[in-house]
Design a protein around this motif. Structure first.
Motif, mmCIF file in Angstrom:
data_model
loop_
_atom_site.group_PDB
_atom_site.id
_atom_site.type_symbol
_atom_site.label_atom_id
_atom_site.label_comp_id
_atom_site.label_asym_id
_atom_site.label_seq_id
_atom_site.Cartn_x
_atom_site.Cartn_y
_atom_site.Cartn_z
ATOM 1 N N ALA A 293 -7.652 -24.259 9.718
ATOM 2 C CA ALA A 293 -8.211 -22.900 9.733
ATOM 3 C C ALA A 293 -7.133 -21.897 10.132
ATOM 4 O O ALA A 293 -7.176 -21.309 11.214
ATOM 5 C CB ALA A 293 -9.392 -22.841 10.690
ATOM 6 N N ILE A 294 -6.172 -21.697 9.228
ATOM 7 C CA ILE A 294 -5.044 -20.815 9.507
ATOM 8 C C ILE A 294 -4.875 -19.829 8.351
ATOM 9 O O ILE A 294 -4.804 -20.218 7.187
ATOM 10 C CB ILE A 294 -3.735 -21.609 9.689
ATOM 11 N N PHE A 295 -4.793 -18.574 8.705
ATOM 12 C CA PHE A 295 -4.626 -17.488 7.744
ATOM 13 C C PHE A 295 -3.332 -16.752 8.095
ATOM 14 O O PHE A 295 -3.091 -16.432 9.260
ATOM 15 C CB PHE A 295 -5.821 -16.535 7.862
ATOM 16 N N GLN A 296 -2.466 -16.509 7.096
ATOM 17 C CA GLN A 296 -1.191 -15.834 7.334
ATOM 18 C C GLN A 296 -1.153 -14.495 6.609
ATOM 19 O O GLN A 296 -1.672 -14.359 5.493
ATOM 20 C CB GLN A 296 -0.026 -16.707 6.841
ATOM 21 N N SER A 297 -0.513 -13.525 7.255
ATOM 22 C CA SER A 297 -0.455 -12.174 6.705
ATOM 23 C C SER A 297 0.728 -11.437 7.318
ATOM 24 O O SER A 297 1.451 -11.970 8.156
ATOM 25 C CB SER A 297 -1.749 -11.422 7.048
ATOM 26 N N PHE A 298 0.933 -10.202 6.899
ATOM 27 C CA PHE A 298 1.752 -9.284 7.682
ATOM 28 C C PHE A 298 1.018 -7.954 7.732
ATOM 29 O O PHE A 298 0.220 -7.624 6.851
ATOM 30 C CB PHE A 298 3.190 -9.150 7.156
ATOM 31 N N SER A 299 1.258 -7.222 8.797
ATOM 32 C CA SER A 299 0.516 -5.987 9.045
ATOM 33 C C SER A 299 1.452 -4.797 9.080
ATOM 34 O O SER A 299 2.621 -4.919 9.465
ATOM 35 C CB SER A 299 -0.249 -6.086 10.372
ATOM 36 N N ILE A 300 0.936 -3.654 8.687
ATOM 37 C CA ILE A 300 1.704 -2.417 8.661
ATOM 38 C C ILE A 300 1.026 -1.414 9.594
ATOM 39 O O ILE A 300 -0.126 -1.045 9.366
ATOM 40 C CB ILE A 300 1.768 -1.830 7.236
ATOM 41 N N PRO A 301 1.684 -1.004 10.665
ATOM 42 C CA PRO A 301 1.068 -0.034 11.582
ATOM 43 C C PRO A 301 0.567 1.194 10.835
ATOM 44 O O PRO A 301 1.256 1.745 9.964
ATOM 45 C CB PRO A 301 2.211 0.324 12.537
ATOM 46 N N GLY A 302 -0.634 1.628 11.175
ATOM 47 C CA GLY A 302 -1.255 2.727 10.458
ATOM 48 C C GLY A 302 -0.605 4.078 10.683
ATOM 49 O O GLY A 302 -0.873 5.033 9.950
ATOM 50 N N ASN A 303 0.267 4.167 11.708
ATOM 51 C CA ASN A 303 0.908 5.461 12.001
ATOM 52 C C ASN A 303 2.337 5.556 11.473
ATOM 53 O O ASN A 303 3.033 6.530 11.754
ATOM 54 C CB ASN A 303 0.898 5.716 13.505
ATOM 55 N N LEU A 304 2.796 4.554 10.718
ATOM 56 C CA LEU A 304 4.150 4.618 10.172
ATOM 57 C C LEU A 304 4.250 5.706 9.104
ATOM 58 O O LEU A 304 3.305 5.949 8.350
ATOM 59 C CB LEU A 304 4.542 3.278 9.543
ATOM 60 N N GLU A 305 5.417 6.317 9.030
ATOM 61 C CA GLU A 305 5.648 7.304 7.991
ATOM 62 C C GLU A 305 5.434 6.676 6.627
ATOM 63 O O GLU A 305 5.857 5.545 6.376
ATOM 64 C CB GLU A 305 7.082 7.850 8.103
ATOM 65 N N HIS A 306 4.769 7.387 5.732
ATOM 66 C CA HIS A 306 4.437 6.966 4.369
ATOM 67 C C HIS A 306 3.252 5.999 4.305
ATOM 68 O O HIS A 306 2.896 5.548 3.210
ATOM 69 C CB HIS A 306 5.640 6.317 3.663
ATOM 70 N N THR A 308 0.103 6.591 5.943
ATOM 71 C CA THR A 308 -1.130 7.228 6.379
ATOM 72 C C THR A 308 -1.842 7.852 5.182
ATOM 73 O O THR A 308 -1.226 8.116 4.145
ATOM 74 C CB THR A 308 -0.844 8.327 7.422
ATOM 75 N N GLY A 309 -3.125 8.063 5.308
ATOM 76 C CA GLY A 309 -3.903 8.746 4.280
ATOM 77 C C GLY A 309 -3.864 8.077 2.921
ATOM 78 O O GLY A 309 -3.683 6.857 2.803
ATOM 79 N N ASP A 310 -4.015 8.905 1.869
ATOM 80 C CA ASP A 310 -4.039 8.379 0.504
ATOM 81 C C ASP A 310 -2.701 7.760 0.120
ATOM 82 O O ASP A 310 -2.655 6.763 -0.607
ATOM 83 C CB ASP A 310 -4.396 9.496 -0.478
ATOM 84 N N GLU A 311 -1.617 8.345 0.599
ATOM 85 C CA GLU A 311 -0.301 7.772 0.292
ATOM 86 C C GLU A 311 -0.203 6.360 0.852
ATOM 87 O O GLU A 311 0.257 5.438 0.164
ATOM 88 C CB GLU A 311 0.818 8.631 0.895
ATOM 89 N N GLY A 312 -0.640 6.180 2.083
ATOM 90 C CA GLY A 312 -0.575 4.865 2.705
ATOM 91 C C GLY A 312 -1.418 3.842 1.981
ATOM 92 O O GLY A 312 -1.013 2.677 1.815
ATOM 93 N N LYS A 313 -2.599 4.249 1.538
ATOM 94 C CA LYS A 313 -3.474 3.339 0.799
ATOM 95 C C LYS A 313 -2.800 2.863 -0.484
ATOM 96 O O LYS A 313 -2.813 1.667 -0.816
ATOM 97 C CB LYS A 313 -4.796 4.039 0.487
ATOM 98 N N LEU A 314 -2.199 3.783 -1.220
ATOM 99 C CA LEU A 314 -1.517 3.416 -2.460
ATOM 100 C C LEU A 314 -0.339 2.474 -2.189
ATOM 101 O O LEU A 314 -0.117 1.507 -2.930
ATOM 102 C CB LEU A 314 -1.032 4.672 -3.171
ATOM 103 N N ARG A 315 0.416 2.747 -1.147
ATOM 104 C CA ARG A 315 1.601 1.921 -0.860
ATOM 105 C C ARG A 315 1.198 0.519 -0.409
ATOM 106 O O ARG A 315 1.856 -0.465 -0.767
ATOM 107 C CB ARG A 315 2.481 2.609 0.178
ATOM 108 N N ARG A 316 0.127 0.402 0.349
ATOM 109 C CA ARG A 316 -0.339 -0.925 0.765
ATOM 110 C C ARG A 316 -0.771 -1.746 -0.451
ATOM 111 O O ARG A 316 -0.461 -2.935 -0.556
ATOM 112 C CB ARG A 316 -1.495 -0.787 1.759
ATOM 113 N N GLU A 317 -1.502 -1.118 -1.351
ATOM 114 C CA GLU A 317 -1.924 -1.805 -2.568
ATOM 115 C C GLU A 317 -0.714 -2.228 -3.389
ATOM 116 O O GLU A 317 -0.666 -3.358 -3.925
ATOM 117 C CB GLU A 317 -2.835 -0.899 -3.393
ATOM 118 N N GLU A 374 2.623 6.653 -7.943
ATOM 119 C CA GLU A 374 1.562 7.594 -7.569
ATOM 120 C C GLU A 374 1.741 8.046 -6.128
ATOM 121 O O GLU A 374 1.552 9.224 -5.798
ATOM 122 C CB GLU A 374 0.191 6.929 -7.724
ATOM 123 N N ALA A 375 2.112 7.107 -5.251
ATOM 124 C CA ALA A 375 2.332 7.464 -3.846
ATOM 125 C C ALA A 375 3.516 8.412 -3.713
ATOM 126 O O ALA A 375 3.499 9.341 -2.893
ATOM 127 C CB ALA A 375 2.563 6.207 -3.026
#
Length: 541
Positions: A293-306, A308-317, A374-375
């Motif tokens: 039962a192990i799940f691996q990922s990496f996370s991006i702090p929500g306050n990093l430049e680029h 946040t907001g709609d730009e951040g959503k596009l870049r994460r995708e 788009e971002a």
């Protein structure tokens, strides 16, 4: 182990600048457990990681410290090899109604110092863990108990002592069915009076009630090892069949594998990149490769430049779709990992490979580049993208592979950001001072979907490393935990995950098998549902 931020690693081999598309298939599963007996006084040497914090149950939420705490302490219940909840200190755990439980303890159990384990041992420990001013990492594990506050000191009014061996739990939410399944987790361990009087001293030399105890005062040699011996006063179901455990704190996976091959360590629970292709043939029946039962990922702090907001959503995708998980799990991990399709694990009931929005986890370089463009229209990209990881485990190979794919598919400067060890990485993550993405993962605390979702992504949860908050997600997870019907709960949790697929507070990568091995002459090695060896079963000689 069941810990919020896992220190154990995936492993592999990366060719310079690109993935080397080689690799033979590996066996998975299977019973490699010998049954031969051995010396009941033998000390078993096992691989470990220096704990992040002093050994206090309510303040330990990572693997290195968790494996040790689970050996020293016994809770109301524990999880067996298959994840079944088995009563330990509890005679019974009764769900009276959706918001109420009654706990009846077995009489005659003691801590290793002779103090009796009573209702107060649990109530006082939980009150300490929940108190806001104590700032315990596992504080949120008590959030469903009536009286809890995450912003001011407030006692858990939902804990009521009936007699010395009976207490009741009143919940502020109707989640008693799920709450009862959590009670094998270490946050709910009892504490002796000595611990509550001087927690700083106790954290260095904990007094527990489990199958093992510290060999002596000062048995924890920081960054070297920690020595445990069998606790003869423990009466529960995890009776040690050996004389004790020595947790050896290794600086690298290569070092522990070398020690295994020369029989200087008895059991390891990770395989280095240098041996990933060969460890099963090298070790034969002493190799371990099984689902966990192990799940691996990496996370991006929500306050990093680029980000946040709609730009951040596009870049994460875009970042998620620029990663070829199938190629990495085949080449880097030799098929001992499976590309993620959700935020849980295939060994957990309710896992799905067909969630709405899961296309964001599929490799599509063209779409990724379009999303990135788009971002850029919102705010042109600047700087470089880095993924932080701890160098004391074998993470560099996959981080380099992901970075190369981001570089090639998005046309950006991407690289790894190594930290010397797990504790150093966690220090910056916990302090919210980290300025890059960082590796994350989850090794389940108990076998349920709720455990993969609430602690990591609910508002202000104990392991919510990016401070993600979505009220709709919170409501769905809470609703799932209150359902009496498992199918209804599964539907709620899957809808909650569909919100995560839109927001991507973490970028899912893959599910892990546990890879490990044991030395010659070591017997009865069994890895549990959560990838941790059942240390108390191991014998030698």
């Amino acid at each position: 182990m069941k810990r919020n931020k896992i220190a154990l690693a995936g492993v592999g081999l990366l060719a310079a600048g690109a993935l080397a598309l080689a690799g033979c298939s590996s066996k998975t599963g299977g019973d490699t457990t010998p049954t031969k007996g051995g010396d009941s006084k033998a000390i078993i040497k096992v691989s470990g990681n220096e704990p992040e914090n002093p050994l206090i149950p309510t303040n330990t939420n990572e693997v290195g410290g968790g494996k040790i705490l689970d050996s020293i302490f016994a809770g109301l219940a524990y999880y067996d090899a298959k994840g079944k909840l088995v009563n330990d200190m509890a005679e019974s755990i009764k769900v009276d109604d959706p918001s109420d439980l009654t706990i009846k303890l077995k009489e005659g159990n003691t801590f290793s110092n002779g103090e009796k384990v009573t209702a107060d041992s649990f109530i006082n420990a939980w009150q300490y863990g929940a108190l806001f001013s104590n700032k315990q990492l596992n504080q949120s594990w008590f959030s469903d108990i009536e009286g809890f506050s995450d912003s001011a000191d407030s006692p858990l009014t939902g804990l009521k002592k009936t007699d010395d061996y009976t207490f009741s739990i009143k919940l502020s939410n109707p989640v008693a069915a799920d709450f009862s399944q959590r009670l094998g987790y270490s946050a709910y361990y009892p504490l002796p009076e000595a611990g509550l009087k001087d927690m700083a001293t106790f954290g260095e030399n904990p007094i527990g009630n489990g199958p093992y105890k510290l060999a002596k005062t000062g048995a924890w040699q920081h960054k070297i090892q920690l020595d445990l011996v069998k606790n003869d006063t423990y009466k529960g179901g995890r009776q040690a069949k050996n004389g004790g455990l020595t947790f050896v704190f290794y600086a690298s996976a290569d070092a522990e594998y070398a020690d295994l091959q020369s029989n200087k360590v008895d059991v390891i629970d990770q395989i280095p990149s240098s041996a990933q292709q060969t460890f099963e043939s090298d070790l034969g029946d002493r190799a371990v490769n099984q689902p966990a039962a192990i799940f691996q990922s990496f996370s991006i702090p929500g306050n990093l430049e680029h980000f946040t907001g709609d730009e951040g959503k596009l870049r994460r995708e875009a970042i998620s779709m620029a990663i070829d998980r199938a190629a990495i799990t085949k080449t880097i991990f030799n098929n001992t990992r499976t590309p993620a399709s959700d935020f849980t694990s295939p060994v957990i009931a309710g896992w799905s490979d067909s969630l709405k929005g899961a296309d964001v986890l599929k490799f599509d370089a063209k779409k990724a580049k379009e999303l990135w463009a788009e971002a850029d229209k919102i705010s042109p990209w600047s700087g470089k993208f880095q993924i932080a990881y701890n160098s004391d485990s074998a993470h560099q190979a996959w981080v380099d592979a992901v970075s190369n794919q981001l570089k090639n598919n998005l046309g950006i400067d991407a690289s790894g950001n190594p930290y010397v060890d797990f504790a150093s990485l966690r220090k910056d993550v916990n302090a919210r001072s980290i300025k890059t993405a960082f590796r994350t993962g989850w090794q389940a605390d108990y076998p349920a979907q709720y455990n993969f979702l609430q602690p990591l992504y609910s508002t202000k949860a104990s392991s919510n490393d990016t401070d993600y908050s979505n009220p709709d997600f919170d409501k769905l997870v809470a609703k799932g935990a209150s359902e009496s019907d498992q199918s209804a709960a599964t539907k709620d949790y899957q809808q909650a995950q569909e919100l995560l697929l839109k927001d991507l507070p973490a970028i899912p990568l893959w599910y892990s098998n546990v890879n490990g091995g044991f030395a010659k002459g070591v017997n009865n090695v069994q890895f549990g549902w959560n990838s941790v060896p059942l240390y108390y079963e191991i014998t030698k000689g």
